[in-house]
Write an enzyme that holds these catalytic residues in place. Structure first.
Site, PDB file in Angstrom:
ATOM      1  N   CYS A  51     -15.467  34.568 -26.482  1.00  0.00           N
ATOM      2  CA  CYS A  51     -15.963  35.765 -27.153  1.00  0.00           C
ATOM      3  C   CYS A  51     -14.752  36.491 -27.716  1.00  0.00           C
ATOM      4  O   CYS A  51     -13.785  36.762 -26.993  1.00  0.00           O
ATOM      5  CB  CYS A  51     -16.706  36.656 -26.160  1.00  0.00           C
ATOM      6  SG  CYS A  51     -17.107  38.294 -26.809  1.00  0.00           S
ATOM      7  N   CYS A 110     -21.992  35.708 -28.003  1.00  0.00           N
ATOM      8  CA  CYS A 110     -21.700  36.089 -26.623  1.00  0.00           C
ATOM      9  C   CYS A 110     -22.978  36.540 -25.926  1.00  0.00           C
ATOM     10  O   CYS A 110     -23.699  37.401 -26.451  1.00  0.00           O
ATOM     11  CB  CYS A 110     -20.663  37.205 -26.587  1.00  0.00           C
ATOM     12  SG  CYS A 110     -20.338  37.833 -24.921  1.00  0.00           S
ATOM     13  N   LYS A 168      -4.095  10.166  -8.201  1.00  0.00           N
ATOM     14  CA  LYS A 168      -4.445   8.939  -7.476  1.00  0.00           C
ATOM     15  C   LYS A 168      -5.877   8.582  -7.873  1.00  0.00           C
ATOM     16  O   LYS A 168      -6.842   9.162  -7.382  1.00  0.00           O
ATOM     17  CB  LYS A 168      -4.328   9.131  -5.965  1.00  0.00           C
ATOM     18  CG  LYS A 168      -4.499   7.840  -5.166  1.00  0.00           C
ATOM     19  CD  LYS A 168      -4.271   8.087  -3.687  1.00  0.00           C
ATOM     20  CE  LYS A 168      -4.291   6.761  -2.929  1.00  0.00           C
ATOM     21  NZ  LYS A 168      -5.579   6.052  -3.063  1.00  0.00           N
ATOM     22  N   SER A 200       0.846  -1.195   0.000  1.00  0.00           N
ATOM     23  CA  SER A 200       0.000   0.000   0.000  1.00  0.00           C
ATOM     24  C   SER A 200       0.885   1.250   0.000  1.00  0.00           C
ATOM     25  O   SER A 200       2.114   1.155  -0.029  1.00  0.00           O
ATOM     26  CB  SER A 200      -0.922  -0.011   1.219  1.00  0.00           C
ATOM     27  OG  SER A 200      -0.158  -0.083   2.408  1.00  0.00           O
ATOM     28  N   ILE A 201       0.268   2.426   0.069  1.00  0.00           N
ATOM     29  CA  ILE A 201       0.989   3.696   0.016  1.00  0.00           C
ATOM     30  C   ILE A 201       0.675   4.494   1.270  1.00  0.00           C
ATOM     31  O   ILE A 201      -0.481   4.568   1.693  1.00  0.00           O
ATOM     32  CB  ILE A 201       0.574   4.508  -1.228  1.00  0.00           C
ATOM     33  CG1 ILE A 201       0.908   3.757  -2.516  1.00  0.00           C
ATOM     34  CG2 ILE A 201       1.236   5.876  -1.241  1.00  0.00           C
ATOM     35  CD1 ILE A 201       0.428   4.469  -3.770  1.00  0.00           C
ATOM     36  N   CYS A 230     -22.516  40.582 -25.192  1.00  0.00           N
ATOM     37  CA  CYS A 230     -22.355  41.620 -26.226  1.00  0.00           C
ATOM     38  C   CYS A 230     -22.833  41.182 -27.603  1.00  0.00           C
ATOM     39  O   CYS A 230     -22.737  41.963 -28.561  1.00  0.00           O
ATOM     40  CB  CYS A 230     -20.893  42.047 -26.312  1.00  0.00           C
ATOM     41  SG  CYS A 230     -19.803  40.766 -27.004  1.00  0.00           S
ATOM     42  N   CYS A 272     -16.068  43.665 -25.333  1.00  0.00           N
ATOM     43  CA  CYS A 272     -17.156  43.012 -24.591  1.00  0.00           C
ATOM     44  C   CYS A 272     -17.215  43.550 -23.157  1.00  0.00           C
ATOM     45  O   CYS A 272     -16.215  43.499 -22.435  1.00  0.00           O
ATOM     46  CB  CYS A 272     -16.931  41.502 -24.575  1.00  0.00           C
ATOM     47  SG  CYS A 272     -18.131  40.599 -23.549  1.00  0.00           S
ATOM     48  N   GLU A 295      -4.767   0.771 -11.596  1.00  0.00           N
ATOM     49  CA  GLU A 295      -6.103   0.957 -11.049  1.00  0.00           C
ATOM     50  C   GLU A 295      -7.151   0.551 -12.075  1.00  0.00           C
ATOM     51  O   GLU A 295      -7.141   1.011 -13.219  1.00  0.00           O
ATOM     52  CB  GLU A 295      -6.305   2.423 -10.677  1.00  0.00           C
ATOM     53  CG  GLU A 295      -7.193   2.651  -9.482  1.00  0.00           C
ATOM     54  CD  GLU A 295      -6.552   2.244  -8.172  1.00  0.00           C
ATOM     55  OE1 GLU A 295      -7.286   2.088  -7.178  1.00  0.00           O
ATOM     56  OE2 GLU A 295      -5.318   2.079  -8.120  1.00  0.00           O
TER      57      GLU A 295
END
Length: 692
Positions: free
Chosen positions: A431, A413, A121, A83-84, A416, A436, A179
């Site tokens: 945009c 947008c 992880k 394990s870690i 504007c 703007c 994993e």
């Protein structure tokens, strides 16, 4: 002849299916529908059933699941699967990494340092996949670390794991550890199938993964779309690599997905600085992450460090406490950022997560909305991990009882009506109108922030007031404000004791004078601070300092070419192109001309002629640590001075530190420097040598 044509068709189908597996599982960019894919697979299954002598042992059909096993068999690991060690704070993480470096220090050769690999992880289930002469031979759970359960029958159904390594010269043994996981989108689809079958939905990806890999019937596992990331190794025979980084690159060449976004860093300080960057990308990941892992890169150094009874000494995990809750999505709105980025935001029925009421969460970009298939009215799972902002993890599609309209990302947008453009090769939509108003607001807010020009009193409310009264339309307009005008402004304020009733309140003389004083103080902050404050893409404080160390006035900077800027250490072509493009655009020219007319300083102090080139600065390339109380510098001042002289101000001492400046009450850092043989000098020595 018939067999030859059938064999050719089988070979063609195998090539197509493997290609589409890679596009779906590894590239996350499918090119055909599920129905089209299933049609290809069904044809291959039928041909192989009719001609079993033509079926290869590593055919994609071997992933659909074979016979049910009677029970799981326990098998010893050739190399223990340890394990870690975990930590939950940055300070503890730093201390753990420094302890590891201290253990290694006496064994390092001259010029040798400790490199670190940083990686996500993944929140899945640990598995060990053994290839013998290139063929997938055995897959085990971690079990108790010494003995694991044989899950080969289920692992063979994982489509992003090759049944045979992609090489003509396979190693005798390659035990790949990593994993096994499921994406959030695949869990949502699985829960839809669960609901249709009248079964309970699964709560999270880890639980369903843990249950699936231990199933006795691989045909069920084949429908669950499990995946795999390799992040380590067990027994290796015939694999010629000497570092973790080289191992991950080898794994990718073999066709096995390696842990994503892994990066090698040359010091503890660099590793800790990089944490924020990795964290920033976490909300957009399509799978669950519960921390960040740091590993010593060199296999030889790992061998020196060895292992404890349950965990290696060369790895440490920085974990996040993860919390989640389910709530209803009430609306999706888009916001415009200071560089024009259009960001969709989820508005939620308020829900408590780890003591905090969450009512909003970022949806990041249009691709994320499409990936989640999130719609207004959906029941969604919201997660908060560590300091990461809340994110929508997945949609509970099985709870969608009616047809809900898909979210249509705007084509113009929302502020504007200007045109929108997607970044070339990227996911962000922007945009492109430099005028703007929403961009202007965000730019002014950042300009006044501590990270920007540090203008005391210029917060969001004040920016809104100035824009509403049409007193500012540019950065330079701030420097034209006067206290008399500001003092007479009125803004809406809530009347005390009157609920939501608002009344107009005068800005006031004191507030006005304080704001003008803050603006005036920022006028002489210099070109580097200014460059990083006016929202040029890819130009932050560090980049601006590096560039202005060589080009310390605006005319010099405007005459620099992309190639010249890209040649500066740490800059590169993308940053250089962005800066040059802004400097020579109509917008950029107008911004600087306006600031100059307002009396803003557009230069840095000119360095002495003999040290004008950053590469010739007295501390160029040196890492320096300052510790203790200094008589002539504050902590920020000594750091700034080291950087002005070309050095890097480090926060911790290692064998790669060039020297330590020790003031009064210098403690553990001085002691560590002396134990490592790193030079320690006084403040007076530093000034006489480098800063007379």
């Amino acid at each position: 002849m018939a067999d030859q044509s059938i064999q050719k068709r089988i070979d063609d189908l195998v090539v197509q299916i493997r290609y589409h597996d890679q596009r779906y599982y590894q590239d996350a960019a499918p090119e055909i529908s599920d129905l089209q894919y299933d049609t290809l697979m069904a044809e291959l299954v039928e041909l192989e059933q009719q001609h079993p002598d033509l079926a290869a042992p590593d055919s994609p059909t071997q992933r659909v699941g074979g016979d049910i096993v009677e029970h799981l068999v326990s098998v010893p690991h050739r190399v223990p699967m340890l394990s870690i060690d975990n930590t939950y704070s940055r300070d503890d993480l730093k201390a753990a990494m420094q302890r590891i470096e201290k253990l290694l220090a006496p064994t390092l050769a001259d010029g040798e340092s400790v490199g670190w690999v940083m990686e996500y992880k993944i929140d899945g289930v640990a598995g060990s996949i053994r290839y013998e002469n290139g063929e997938l031979a055995l897959a085990l759970t971690r079990g108790n670390g010494v003995v694991g359960d044989d899950i080969t029958h289920n692992v063979r159904t994982i489509r992003d794991l090759p049944l045979r390594l992609e090489t003509e010269r396979p190693p005798e043994v390659a035990e790949l550890r990593g994993e096994i996981y499921m994406t959030d989108a695949d869990l949502a689809d699985l829960n839809v199938r669960q609901a249709k079958a009248g079964a309970e939905p699964y709560k999270n990806t880890r639980n369903v993964t843990a249950g699936t890999i231990r199933l006795l019937d691989p045909k069920i596992a084949a429908t669950r779309k499990l995946r795999f990331f390799c992040h380590g190794s067990g027994e290796l025979i015939g694999v010629d690599v000497d570092s973790h980084q080289a191992f991950l690159q080898w794994v990718d060449r073999m066709g096995v997905p390696s842990t994503p976004n892994a990066v090698r860093l040359d010091s503890v300080d660099a590793a800790l600085d990089a944490v924020a960057k990795l964290e920033k990308g976490m909300p957009e990941l399509p799978f669950e992450v519960d921390g960040i892992v740091f590993k010593v890169d060199s296999f030889a150094q790992r061998e020196t460090l060895g292992v404890r009874s349950k965990s290696p000494r060369w790895v440490i995990a920085y974990k996040f406490e993860r919390y989640e809750a389910t709530t209803r999505l009430e609306a999706i709105e888009v916001q415009v950022g200071k560089t024009g980025t259009i960001t969709p935001v989820a508005y939620l029925v308020p829900v408590d997560i780890a003591g905090t009421t969450v009512s909003r969460a970022s949806l990041h970009n249009a691709d994320e909305i499409e990936r989640l298939d999130v719609r207004v009215g959906d029941l969604v799972v919201v997660e908060k991990a560590g300091k990461i902002i809340p994110k929508v993890v997945r949609v509970e599609k099985h709870a969608r009882t009616e047809e809900l309209p898909t979210f249509e990302f705007p084509e113009q947008c929302p502020e504007c009506d200007g045109p929108l453009s997607r970044d070339e090769g990227g996911v962000y939509i922007r945009c492109t109108n430099p005028q703007c108003p929403a961009q202007l607001r965000q730019r002014l807010v950042y300009f006044g922030s501590r990270a920007g020009m540090d203008i005391d009193g210029l917060g969001e409310e004040v920016v809104d007031l100035l824009l509403q009264k049409k007193l500012v339309a540019s950065f330079a307009d701030l420097y034209r404000l006067d206290a008399d005008t500001l003092a007479n402004l009125t803004w809406p304020r809530q009347r005390k004791g009157k609920g939501d009733e608002l009344i107009d309140v005068q800005f006031g003389r004191k507030n006005a004078e304080n704001l003008v004083a803050g603006i005036e103080a920022s006028r002489t902050r210099g070109l580097a601070r200014l460059l990083s404050s006016i929202s040029i893409r890819h130009v932050g404080p560090r980049v601006a300092k590096l560039i202005t160390a060589k080009y310390w006035s605006l005319p010099q900077l405007q005459s620099a070419t992309t190639e010249q800027l890209a040649a500066i250490h740490e800059i590169g072509e993308r940053i250089a192109e962005s800066l040059v493009s802004f400097l020579h655009s109509d917008q950029g020219a107008a911004v600087f001309a306006d600031l100059e007319s307002a009396g803003v300083v557009l230069s840095e102090p000119e360095p002495p002629a003999e040290t004008a080139d950053a590469g010739e600065l007295p501390l160029a390339g040196k890492a320096i640590v300052a510790t203790g109380t200094l008589a002539n510098y504050t902590r920020d001042q000594i750091k700034a001075r080291i950087e002005e002289l070309g050095g890097r101000a480090a926060s911790s001492v290692s064998k790669s530190t060039d020297f330590v400046i020790a003031g009064e009450k210098a403690g553990s850092k001085r002691n560590k420097a002396e134990s490592l043989g790193v030079e320690v000098i006084s403040e007076d020595e530093f000034r006489s040598r480098y800063d007379p």
